[in-house]
Design an enzyme around this catalytic site. Structure first.
Site, PDB file in Angstrom:
ATOM      1  NE  ARG A   1       5.486   6.019   9.628  1.00  0.00           N
ATOM      2  CZ  ARG A   1       5.579   6.969   8.701  1.00  0.00           C
ATOM      3  NH1 ARG A   1       5.200   8.204   8.976  1.00  0.00           N
ATOM      4  NH2 ARG A   1       6.040   6.698   7.499  1.00  0.00           N
TER       5      ARG A   1
ATOM      6  CE  LYS B   1      13.989  13.136   9.138  1.00  0.00           C
ATOM      7  NZ  LYS B   1      12.650  13.604   8.720  1.00  0.00           N
TER       8      LYS B   1
ATOM      9  CG  PHE C   1      -0.313   9.401  -7.052  1.00  0.00           C
ATOM     10  CD1 PHE C   1      -1.551   9.345  -6.417  1.00  0.00           C
ATOM     11  CD2 PHE C   1      -0.055  10.457  -7.918  1.00  0.00           C
ATOM     12  CE1 PHE C   1      -2.517  10.314  -6.658  1.00  0.00           C
ATOM     13  CE2 PHE C   1      -1.011  11.433  -8.167  1.00  0.00           C
ATOM     14  CZ  PHE C   1      -2.250  11.365  -7.540  1.00  0.00           C
TER      15      PHE C   1
ATOM     16  CD  GLU D   1       5.972   3.993   3.992  1.00  0.00           C
ATOM     17  OE1 GLU D   1       6.430   3.056   4.652  1.00  0.00           O
ATOM     18  OE2 GLU D   1       5.379   4.956   4.497  1.00  0.00           O
TER      19      GLU D   1
ATOM     20  CB  CYS E   1      -0.802   6.273   3.087  1.00  0.00           C
ATOM     21  SG  CYS E   1       0.888   6.841   2.981  1.00  0.00           S
TER      22      CYS E   1
ATOM     23  N   GLY F   1      -2.836  -1.350   6.286  1.00  0.00           N
ATOM     24  CA  GLY F   1      -2.301  -0.551   7.387  1.00  0.00           C
ATOM     25  C   GLY F   1      -1.372   0.492   6.804  1.00  0.00           C
TER      26      GLY F   1
ATOM     27  CB  VAL G   1       6.535  12.505   0.534  1.00  0.00           C
ATOM     28  CG1 VAL G   1       6.241  13.368  -0.686  1.00  0.00           C
ATOM     29  CG2 VAL G   1       5.504  11.385   0.634  1.00  0.00           C
TER      30      VAL G   1
ATOM     31  CG  ASN H   1      -3.983   6.925  -0.975  1.00  0.00           C
ATOM     32  OD1 ASN H   1      -3.480   6.434  -1.983  1.00  0.00           O
ATOM     33  ND2 ASN H   1      -3.269   7.510  -0.035  1.00  0.00           N
TER      34      ASN H   1
ATOM     35  CE  LYS I   1      -1.964  10.418  -1.489  1.00  0.00           C
ATOM     36  NZ  LYS I   1      -0.549  10.197  -1.515  1.00  0.00           N
TER      37      LYS I   1
HETATM   38  C1  UGA Z   1      -0.267   3.984  -0.581  1.00  0.00           C
HETATM   39  C2  UGA Z   1      -0.642   4.121  -2.070  1.00  0.00           C
HETATM   40  O1  UGA Z   1      -0.544   2.845  -2.719  1.00  0.00           O
HETATM   41  C3  UGA Z   1       0.282   5.111  -2.783  1.00  0.00           C
HETATM   42  O2  UGA Z   1      -0.143   5.287  -4.128  1.00  0.00           O
HETATM   43  C4  UGA Z   1       0.210   6.457  -2.041  1.00  0.00           C
HETATM   44  O3  UGA Z   1       1.082   7.420  -2.625  1.00  0.00           O
HETATM   45  C5  UGA Z   1       0.625   6.251  -0.584  1.00  0.00           C
HETATM   46  O4  UGA Z   1      -0.267   5.291   0.021  1.00  0.00           O
HETATM   47  C6  UGA Z   1       0.527   7.577   0.117  1.00  0.00           C
HETATM   48  O5  UGA Z   1      -0.595   8.090   0.272  1.00  0.00           O
HETATM   49  O6  UGA Z   1       1.553   8.179   0.432  1.00  0.00           O
HETATM   50  P1  UGA Z   1       1.618   2.626   0.781  1.00  0.00           P
HETATM   51  O7  UGA Z   1       0.844   3.000   2.006  1.00  0.00           O
HETATM   52  O8  UGA Z   1       3.085   2.827   0.760  1.00  0.00           O
HETATM   53  O9  UGA Z   1       1.052   3.421  -0.509  1.00  0.00           O
HETATM   54  O10 UGA Z   1       1.383   1.053   0.519  1.00  0.00           O
HETATM   55  P2  UGA Z   1       0.419   0.152  -0.350  1.00  0.00           P
HETATM   56  O11 UGA Z   1       1.239  -0.707  -1.218  1.00  0.00           O
HETATM   57  O12 UGA Z   1      -0.653   0.919  -0.997  1.00  0.00           O
HETATM   58  O13 UGA Z   1      -0.226  -0.790   0.780  1.00  0.00           O
HETATM   59  C7  UGA Z   1      -1.064  -0.260   1.806  1.00  0.00           C
HETATM   60  C8  UGA Z   1      -1.637  -1.377   2.657  1.00  0.00           C
HETATM   61  O14 UGA Z   1      -2.573  -2.155   1.926  1.00  0.00           O
HETATM   62  C9  UGA Z   1      -0.590  -2.372   3.179  1.00  0.00           C
HETATM   63  O15 UGA Z   1      -0.854  -2.636   4.538  1.00  0.00           O
HETATM   64  C10 UGA Z   1      -0.806  -3.608   2.339  1.00  0.00           C
HETATM   65  O16 UGA Z   1      -0.462  -4.788   3.009  1.00  0.00           O
HETATM   66  C11 UGA Z   1      -2.301  -3.535   2.083  1.00  0.00           C
HETATM   67  N1  UGA Z   1      -2.738  -4.257   0.858  1.00  0.00           N
HETATM   68  C12 UGA Z   1      -2.337  -3.831  -0.361  1.00  0.00           C
HETATM   69  C13 UGA Z   1      -3.587  -5.356   0.972  1.00  0.00           C
HETATM   70  O17 UGA Z   1      -3.979  -5.768   2.082  1.00  0.00           O
HETATM   71  N2  UGA Z   1      -4.001  -5.990  -0.173  1.00  0.00           N
HETATM   72  C14 UGA Z   1      -3.615  -5.578  -1.411  1.00  0.00           C
HETATM   73  O18 UGA Z   1      -4.059  -6.194  -2.408  1.00  0.00           O
HETATM   74  C15 UGA Z   1      -2.770  -4.466  -1.505  1.00  0.00           C
END
Ligand code: UGA
Length: 438
Positions: A327, A35, A152, A155, A260, A257, A11, A208, A204
């Site tokens: 992770r 780093k 928000f 990754e 977050c 997973g 972030v 999530n 937040k």
């Molecule tokens: C998530 C949120 O989407 C962001 O808005 C937030 O800022 C971030 O956490 C955070 O708190 O920093 P992120 O963890 O990068 O982002 O990834 P996501 O795209 O949200 O996916 C999270 C998990 O859900 C992944 O394992 C993905 O495979 C799974 N997922 C996602 C599903 O199984 N089905 C879906 O329809 C969408």
């Protein structure tokens, strides 16, 4: 504006680079000397599309610099963003010791007014604690305000999410600080939502958790689809076209997973309990999520009978596509469980293999150079992460390479009818109708 970001992880680094890109003068602080040195040389420790060129460009134009000195950071920035890790504790609550330490460090160097912004994901009421801590340790009479400004970004699309956000949330209790924060975000064309600090912090966690709830909802529906003989993809499209529901985050699969969702849902449950208002719905969200991998393994055992000594190919190790982050990756948990049952796992991931090799399970499996190499001689193929290159694989070549044609598609990337036409036995998630047709 002169801005400082303390903590140069996912972030912090993306935020710093994007602030510099829109014209602010940014100093990023990190206590990891190695780093900082590598960032100064333009090397980014994570795979995140578009981030490396952005960092290089802004370092070259001198709008972005890196330091290990918090004093230099506090001296430089009229706004100080805290973006340090907030790791989970065994009981699900959040370890806020890094935030508290940074608050104390800031107070030590505070000479004139600063806005201190919490960007890390934290439980509600953390802002109040940060303010108390700075007040306690700072010189008497020194002025500052605390603001909550949750992030928000996802990754894999972090730069785009930051440059073109759906909304910007600014939580503060002082007009002076809010006016400064509006100025920080002026170059970003996005709606700004101004709230009090506690509401911003809750936004937040609530956002999530709601997204995780959508995922668990569709995964529960997927299980019913399997039992009833229906296709969850059709059901997701059918409900997702209702604008009030939306199609996003209704992809059934092995569950969520990453660094977050699992952590934030546990933290929201913990803080709700501490506040005396337990959020039990989220416990069910967690239960459904962990059940997905159990159900998937049951299906694999059902087909293979014994896993011991079976050569199993696993495509995908990152917690989602377009990142090398492993992770809390469900793909990695799956590999660990296969290994525990004695399977010989051969894995392939386009970006995450280096990171996976550093894990304990990385020493117990083989890594292949390509998806097809991993599948060669396999007695079953598992898709654990939906990287686009997997769906584009030549199915005829794949059929020739595997030993026995069994596909367990944990992310529903294949069309079951198409793979069946190449002679594969296919098992997706929530695809009851198709399983029958096969
Ligand atoms: C998530 C949120 O989407 C962001 O808005 C937030 O800022 C971030 O956490 C955070 O708190 O920093 P992120 O963890 O990068 O982002 O990834 P996501 O795209 O949200 O996916 C999270 C998990 O859900 C992944 O394992 C993905 O495979 C799974 N997922 C996602 C599903 O199984 N089905 C879906 O329809 C969408």
């Amino acid at each position: 504006m002169k801005l400082t970001v303390i903590g140069s992880g996912y972030v912090g680094l993306t935020t710093g680079a994007c602030f510099a890109e829109v014209g602010h003068q940014v100093v990023c602080v990190d206590n990891d000397e190695r780093k900082v040195q590598s960032l100064l040389a333009g090397r980014i420790p994570i795979y995140e599309p578009a981030l490396e060129p952005l960092v290089r460009k802004n370092v070259a134009s001198k709008r972005l610099r890196f330091t290990t000195s918090t004093e230099e950071g506090v001296d430089h920035g009229e706004v100080l963003f805290i973006a340090v890790p907030t790791p989970p504790q065994p009981d699900g609550s959040v370890d806020l010791s890094f935030i508290e330490k940074v608050a104390r460090e800031i107070s030590q160097y505070l000479d004139s007014y600063r806005v201190v912004v919490d960007k890390s994901t934290v439980p509600v009421k953390t802002g109040e604690r940060v303010a108390q801590t700075i007040r306690r340790y700072a010189k008497p009479g020194v002025e500052f305000d605390v603001v909550s400004n949750p992030e928000f970004l996802r990754e894999g699309s972090a730069v785009e999410d930051l440059m073109k956000p759906d909304r910007i949330v600014i939580g503060g209790n002082s007009d002076r600080a809010l006016a400064i924060m509006q100025k920080v975000y002026e170059p970003f064309v996005a709606p700004v939502l101004v709230t009090d600090i506690n509401s911003a912090e809750l936004i937040k966690h609530a956002a999530n958790s709601f997204l995780a709830l959508k995922i668990s909802y569709i995964n529960a529906v997927a299980e019913i689809c399997e039992a009833a003989g229906a296709d969850v993809l059709k059901v997701a499209d059918g409900i997702g076209t209702d604008k009030r529901i939306g199609r996003a985050f209704l992809d059934a699969g092995l569950g969520y997973g990453g660094s977050c969702f699992p952590k934030d849902i546990a933290a929201f449950i913990a803080i709700s309990e501490q506040l005396g208002t337990p959020f039990n719905l989220l416990k069910e969200v967690q239960r459904i999520n962990s059940r997905q991998i159990d159900r998937f393994l049951d299906a694999i055992r059902e087909a293979l009978w014994v896993l011991k000594e079976k050569r199993i190919a696993v495509w995908g190790l990152s917690f989602k596509p377009n990142t090398d982050d492993v992770r809390s990756s469900v793909a990695v948990s799956l590999v660990e469980r296969l290994v525990a049952e004695g399977a010989n796992v051969v894995a392939y991931d386009p970006k995450a293999m280096e990171k996976a090799k550093e894990l304990a399970v990385g020493r117990k499996i083989q890594f292949a150079d390509s998806a097809i190499d991993a599948a060669t001689g396999a007695e079953a193929l598992i898709i654990a992460t939906e990287w686009p290159e997997f769906a584009a694989v030549d199915l005829s070549e794949l059929r020739d390479k595997v030993r026995t044609p069994l596909i367990f598609d944990g992310r529903n990337i294949f069309d079951p009818v198409a793979v069946a036409s190449f002679g594969f036995q296919y098992r997706g998630i929530g695809r009851g109708v198709v399983a029958e047709r096969n």
